[in-house]
Design a protein around this motif. Sequence first.
Motif, PDB file in Angstrom:
ATOM      1  N   CYS A  54       0.832  -1.206   0.000  1.00 10.69           N
ATOM      2  CA  CYS A  54       0.000   0.000   0.000  1.00 10.69           C
ATOM      3  C   CYS A  54       0.869   1.260   0.000  1.00 10.69           C
ATOM      4  O   CYS A  54       2.047   1.238   0.382  1.00 10.69           O
ATOM      5  CB  CYS A  54      -0.901   0.025   1.232  1.00 10.69           C
ATOM      6  N   GLU A  87     -11.862  -4.356 -15.621  1.00 13.12           N
ATOM      7  CA  GLU A  87     -10.456  -3.942 -15.599  1.00 13.12           C
ATOM      8  C   GLU A  87     -10.277  -2.609 -14.873  1.00 13.12           C
ATOM      9  O   GLU A  87      -9.315  -2.417 -14.124  1.00 13.12           O
ATOM     10  CB  GLU A  87      -9.914  -3.838 -17.026  1.00 13.12           C
ATOM     11  N   ASP A  88     -11.195  -1.688 -15.077  1.00 10.96           N
ATOM     12  CA  ASP A  88     -11.061  -0.338 -14.516  1.00 10.96           C
ATOM     13  C   ASP A  88     -11.657  -0.205 -13.117  1.00 10.96           C
ATOM     14  O   ASP A  88     -11.409   0.793 -12.434  1.00 10.96           O
ATOM     15  CB  ASP A  88     -11.750   0.676 -15.438  1.00 10.96           C
ATOM     16  N   TYR A  89     -12.452  -1.176 -12.692  1.00 10.36           N
ATOM     17  CA  TYR A  89     -13.202  -1.014 -11.443  1.00 10.36           C
ATOM     18  C   TYR A  89     -12.331  -0.864 -10.196  1.00 10.36           C
ATOM     19  O   TYR A  89     -12.638  -0.051  -9.319  1.00 10.36           O
ATOM     20  CB  TYR A  89     -14.157  -2.198 -11.260  1.00 10.36           C
ATOM     21  N   PRO A  90     -11.257  -1.661 -10.023  1.00 10.63           N
ATOM     22  CA  PRO A  90     -10.499  -1.534  -8.776  1.00 10.63           C
ATOM     23  C   PRO A  90      -9.978  -0.127  -8.525  1.00 10.63           C
ATOM     24  O   PRO A  90     -10.043   0.364  -7.385  1.00 10.63           O
ATOM     25  CB  PRO A  90      -9.361  -2.539  -8.967  1.00 10.63           C
ATOM     26  N   ALA A  91      -9.475   0.543  -9.557  1.00 14.72           N
ATOM     27  CA  ALA A  91      -8.976   1.912  -9.366  1.00 14.72           C
ATOM     28  C   ALA A  91     -10.109   2.848  -8.968  1.00 14.72           C
ATOM     29  O   ALA A  91      -9.945   3.702  -8.080  1.00 14.72           O
ATOM     30  CB  ALA A  91      -8.298   2.396 -10.646  1.00 14.72           C
ATOM     31  N   TRP A  92     -11.266   2.700  -9.612  1.00 12.79           N
ATOM     32  CA  TRP A  92     -12.415   3.538  -9.240  1.00 12.79           C
ATOM     33  C   TRP A  92     -12.834   3.273  -7.795  1.00 12.79           C
ATOM     34  O   TRP A  92     -13.130   4.203  -7.038  1.00 12.79           O
ATOM     35  CB  TRP A  92     -13.612   3.240 -10.142  1.00 12.79           C
ATOM     36  N   LYS A  94     -11.075   1.998  -5.278  1.00 14.44           N
ATOM     37  CA  LYS A  94     -10.092   2.478  -4.306  1.00 14.44           C
ATOM     38  C   LYS A  94     -10.216   3.985  -4.090  1.00 14.44           C
ATOM     39  O   LYS A  94     -10.185   4.475  -2.947  1.00 14.44           O
ATOM     40  CB  LYS A  94      -8.680   2.117  -4.772  1.00 14.44           C
ATOM     41  N   GLU A  95     -10.364   4.725  -5.171  1.00 18.68           N
ATOM     42  CA  GLU A  95     -10.490   6.173  -5.065  1.00 18.68           C
ATOM     43  C   GLU A  95     -11.773   6.568  -4.337  1.00 18.68           C
ATOM     44  O   GLU A  95     -11.779   7.428  -3.457  1.00 18.68           O
ATOM     45  CB  GLU A  95     -10.452   6.794  -6.462  1.00 18.68           C
ATOM     46  N   GLN A 105      -8.588  -2.697  -0.897  1.00 17.47           N
ATOM     47  CA  GLN A 105      -7.500  -3.509  -1.419  1.00 17.47           C
ATOM     48  C   GLN A 105      -8.065  -4.581  -2.344  1.00 17.47           C
ATOM     49  O   GLN A 105      -9.134  -5.140  -2.061  1.00 17.47           O
ATOM     50  CB  GLN A 105      -6.737  -4.194  -0.275  1.00 17.47           C
ATOM     51  N   ARG A 257     -20.033   4.079 -14.259  1.00 19.32           N
ATOM     52  CA  ARG A 257     -18.932   4.402 -13.348  1.00 19.32           C
ATOM     53  C   ARG A 257     -19.459   4.998 -12.043  1.00 19.32           C
ATOM     54  O   ARG A 257     -18.983   4.646 -10.952  1.00 19.32           O
ATOM     55  CB  ARG A 257     -17.950   5.366 -14.006  1.00 19.32           C
ATOM     56  N   GLU A 261     -18.751   3.600  -8.243  1.00 23.31           N
ATOM     57  CA  GLU A 261     -18.182   4.422  -7.171  1.00 23.31           C
ATOM     58  C   GLU A 261     -19.141   4.521  -5.988  1.00 23.31           C
ATOM     59  O   GLU A 261     -18.717   4.505  -4.821  1.00 23.31           O
ATOM     60  CB  GLU A 261     -17.840   5.802  -7.724  1.00 23.31           C
TER      61      GLU A 261
END
Length: 609
Positions: A54, A87-92, A94-95, A105, A257, A261
């Motif tokens: 992290c 593919e893009d979901y984890p970054a969204w 986490k933010e 995580q 999206r 979120e």
Amino acid sequence: MALNTVLHDVTQRIIERSRDTRADYLARMNEAGRHGPHRGDMSCSNLAHGFAACGPSAKDALATDVRPNVAIVSAYNDMLSAHQPFEDYPAWIKEAAWAAGGVAQFAGGTPAMCDGVTQGQPGMELSLFSRDVIALSTGVALTHNMFDAAICLGVCDKIVPGLLIGSLAFGHLPVIFAPAGPMTSGMSNPVKAKVRERFAQGEIGRDELLKAESLSYHSPGTCTFYGTANSNQLMMEFMGLHMAGTSFVNPGTPLRRALTEAAAGRAVEMSHVADDGKARRMCDIVDEKSVVNGLVGLLSSGGSTNHTMHYVAVARAAGIQINWDDFSELSSVVPLLARVYPNGVADVNHMRAAGGIQLMIRSLLDAGLLHDDVMTVEGHGLHHYTKEPFIEGDALAWREGPAASHDEDVMRTVDNPFAPTGGITVMQGNLGRAIIKTSAVAGAHRRIEAPARVFSSQEAVIDAFKADELNRDVVVVVPNNGPRANGMPELHKLTPSLSVLLQRGYQVALVTDGRMSGASGKVPAAIQVTPESKLGGAIGKIRDGDHIVVDCMTGELSVAVADDELEARGCIEFDDAPSAEHGLGRELFALFRNNALPAEEGAGPALHG
């Protein structure tokens, strides 16, 4: 509106039947919640391993236990259209979780296989058991005990039931599910079906067939017909495990999206103790009433027969005992409110535009055909799911969904249904018990009486069709396709050929201990026959020429053979039967095959006793 009497009685029967197993499950969840997760109680070595990758801010938050930690469990891969958007979901996530006061995580991934790719191939014999691999994978992801909540990312046939079974073992945690949504509409489903039938008759070649299939399945997102994948998504809303209105929002849109979120923010919120002293734990959301709500959603939409197995296993993971009689009794009072391919010509995008899940839930609640007094990820009460999401300026908002259908060829309400009963019927007779999906079967084909023709495989059926051996009234029987025999593959490859026989004016039905997919269509198919042939079931004792009755209206599934003669017969063995033991990984699943439960008990191995 007062609760429908049958709905009430079925629910009470399930509660009573499940009293001991449900109490045991809740006791285990209470104990798990009492002991963890407590990252502050971990050894320094444990904790350092848990957040070593992290960033500094997340490390500080997890080290001091000041922010809830949300696990992400995903079925992402970029080969399958339904799961590529993840593919893009984890970054969204986490933010959004950080903005909501939490940390997220990526806890682990699960496999996701597609029946559309493996249909009619040896790999299809691993399909059903992949559900249980996914459940085990989910358990591995969450067992680190670092988490206060979880978000599960999955869409298709076995993936959502597997994620449910796995996460219910961690039911002391709040868990929310986030889908990817359907691809935009391509070639219409009726046109695609006609192309498949022309190919089956040899009128067109492979190039033209592949072109049509590519125009149908053409972009990221779930296939748009109403099969098992989209039935999954609808049932998740009916069970209160999605954000309201999220199921059929297309990927690659601002609304998709925003809903993802919002799910991350809600997971953080759910991890805190609520005003009433209870966190919104998964074990409190998935109870007897929410399971019944899910079954009502399945029946009222004409959904997938696969869920007559999957949700038996899902319910059992929560200590809840359901069986096919519950499906059948609910089906007798739950009207059919949707006509979506293969039960109509529309796809799920059209379904959403015509009124969608919000209209269905509103109408069923008003008629007393759903339990409103349930806990959901949106709060207490299923009525939250009559609302639809939209973007207002730059913000996500909800408004009341439609109270009337925008297209009565696709969606209707309880006071004007397509049919007064649901689309799934339990069959019973001297051949055992089976399931049949009737929502797309025409009245003229709801009772079939014809001689049997028994086959070793679906390939043998297709060969006989091509040789013009089936141009007559016939009940096609395909035994040795149950969970113990070969993992219970879908036999959907038979649909085009058998549909052609119907169009030629013959009375045709299918009887098998295998499965058909959520795309089960106009050919009456008594499937999941139990006991299966491998275990000595009567389906394995049928011989060519035996007179078979498949009656959708009375539920009769019988062969006109005297009981003593049927008992004396051995189960048929085929010289040309394909092996299920080896090839494409099948040897790895012998443990699953040898320990698979009967179809009515979930069909997979007993992961949870």
